[in-house]
Design a protein around this motif. Structure first.
Motif, PDB file in Angstrom:
ATOM      1  N   VAL A  82      55.344  21.156  50.196  1.00  0.00           N
ATOM      2  CA  VAL A  82      55.915  21.407  51.522  1.00  0.00           C
ATOM      3  C   VAL A  82      57.387  21.772  51.397  1.00  0.00           C
ATOM      4  O   VAL A  82      57.867  22.727  52.020  1.00  0.00           O
ATOM      5  CB  VAL A  82      55.731  20.189  52.445  1.00  0.00           C
ATOM      6  CG1 VAL A  82      56.553  20.343  53.717  1.00  0.00           C
ATOM      7  CG2 VAL A  82      54.258  20.003  52.798  1.00  0.00           C
ATOM      8  N   THR A  96      53.974  23.174  59.859  1.00  0.00           N
ATOM      9  CA  THR A  96      53.140  22.933  58.692  1.00  0.00           C
ATOM     10  C   THR A  96      51.734  22.549  59.131  1.00  0.00           C
ATOM     11  O   THR A  96      51.537  21.989  60.213  1.00  0.00           O
ATOM     12  CB  THR A  96      53.711  21.801  57.810  1.00  0.00           C
ATOM     13  OG1 THR A  96      53.673  20.557  58.543  1.00  0.00           O
ATOM     14  CG2 THR A  96      55.136  22.089  57.387  1.00  0.00           C
ATOM     15  N   HIS A 182      56.519  13.648  53.213  1.00  0.00           N
ATOM     16  CA  HIS A 182      55.816  14.129  54.408  1.00  0.00           C
ATOM     17  C   HIS A 182      55.213  12.989  55.229  1.00  0.00           C
ATOM     18  O   HIS A 182      54.962  13.143  56.418  1.00  0.00           O
ATOM     19  CB  HIS A 182      54.733  15.139  54.013  1.00  0.00           C
ATOM     20  CG  HIS A 182      53.603  14.562  53.208  1.00  0.00           C
ATOM     21  ND1 HIS A 182      53.733  14.274  51.864  1.00  0.00           N
ATOM     22  CD2 HIS A 182      52.336  14.217  53.550  1.00  0.00           C
ATOM     23  CE1 HIS A 182      52.588  13.785  51.417  1.00  0.00           C
ATOM     24  NE2 HIS A 182      51.724  13.740  52.413  1.00  0.00           N
TER      25      HIS A 182
END
Length: 245
Positions: A82, A96, A182
């Protein structure tokens, strides 16, 4: 507003590992969700895949010139993937979603609009899954993990594992980088003094393949990460407002 603008305002970042069969349908869905609303690009981060992922992305680029592939030679994990995508992104707003097709791109416009409506103080819009299609055991694991994280960090978020997120690129890049980031975005974005919003999203079953980012292989690392994030929040220094007189 063409999708292939050289100056996109929105970057869609998709981390993938061995998801060749899921790429084409997901890209088509992203295009349908965003086309005509924002100039956008799609940044796939190929996290050390050893199937046909690289070849499929190269094939699709001829059809979608706004599609980009960033490639890790070896798998580095979802959080690193990411961050690679966000660092490469050209848009000021980044969204995302997971590359397995379980996150529905139809929810992306609502998340982007919520971020824009919140103004500069709104740092993150987090998707919150309803009707999850995972196994009962995996849902049980997630409930326990979310309960423990919420009790320790008090981040006000019932589901940090949802891949659907929208945030400002500069806010994300100001966060400390570590494997597992994340899963702690709400707490860390709040730490930066930004607001957080939420959008309920409907989960879907996986169409092809199997999960490449498991839970048990990160359990103990996740516990250490939780302790580290708690420490970071506790040690946050107040930034003074300075004026010259």
């Amino acid at each position: 507003m063409p999708a292939n603008s050289s100056d996109p305002s929105v970057s869609v970042v998709v981390p993938v590992r061995n998801e060749a069969e899921n790429i084409a349908p997901l890209v088509a869905e992203i295009v349908r969700a965003l086309e005509g609303q924002w100039p956008f690009e799609i940044v796939y981060v190929n996290d050390g895949s050893n199937d046909g992922t690289a070849a499929e992305l190269a094939r699709l680029k001829a059809q979608y010139p706004f599609l980009r592939q960033m490639r890790h030679q070896a798998s580095c994990g979802q959080s690193v993937a990411v961050r690679t995508g966000v660092a490469a992104a050209r848009g000021g707003i980044v969204v995302t979603l997971d590359g397995d097709g379980q996150n529905d791109p139809a929810f992306l416009p609502a998340m982007i609009r919520a971020l824009e409506a919140g103004g500069p103080r709104m740092g993150l819009i987090a998707g919150q899954r309803v009707g999850r299609k995972d196994t009962g055991f995996k849902k049980f694991q997630s409930r326990i993990a979310n309960a423990v994280r919420g009790a320790v960090l008090r981040d006000g978020t019932r589901d940090t594992g949802c891949g659907l997120k929208a945030f400002r690129r500069d806010v994300f890049l100001a966060l400390p980088a570590f494997d597992g980031l994340h899963r702690f975005l709400p707490a860390l974005v709040r730490r930066e003094g930004c607001d957080i919003g939420y959008v309920d999203v409907v989960d879907r079953p996986r169409a092809h393949g199997v999960s490449n980012y498991g839970m048990w292989d990160r359990l103990w690392v996740g516990i250490l990460d939780l302790a580290g994030v708690w420490w970071l929040i506790r040690r946050r220094k107040r930034i003074p407002v300075v004026s010259e007189e």
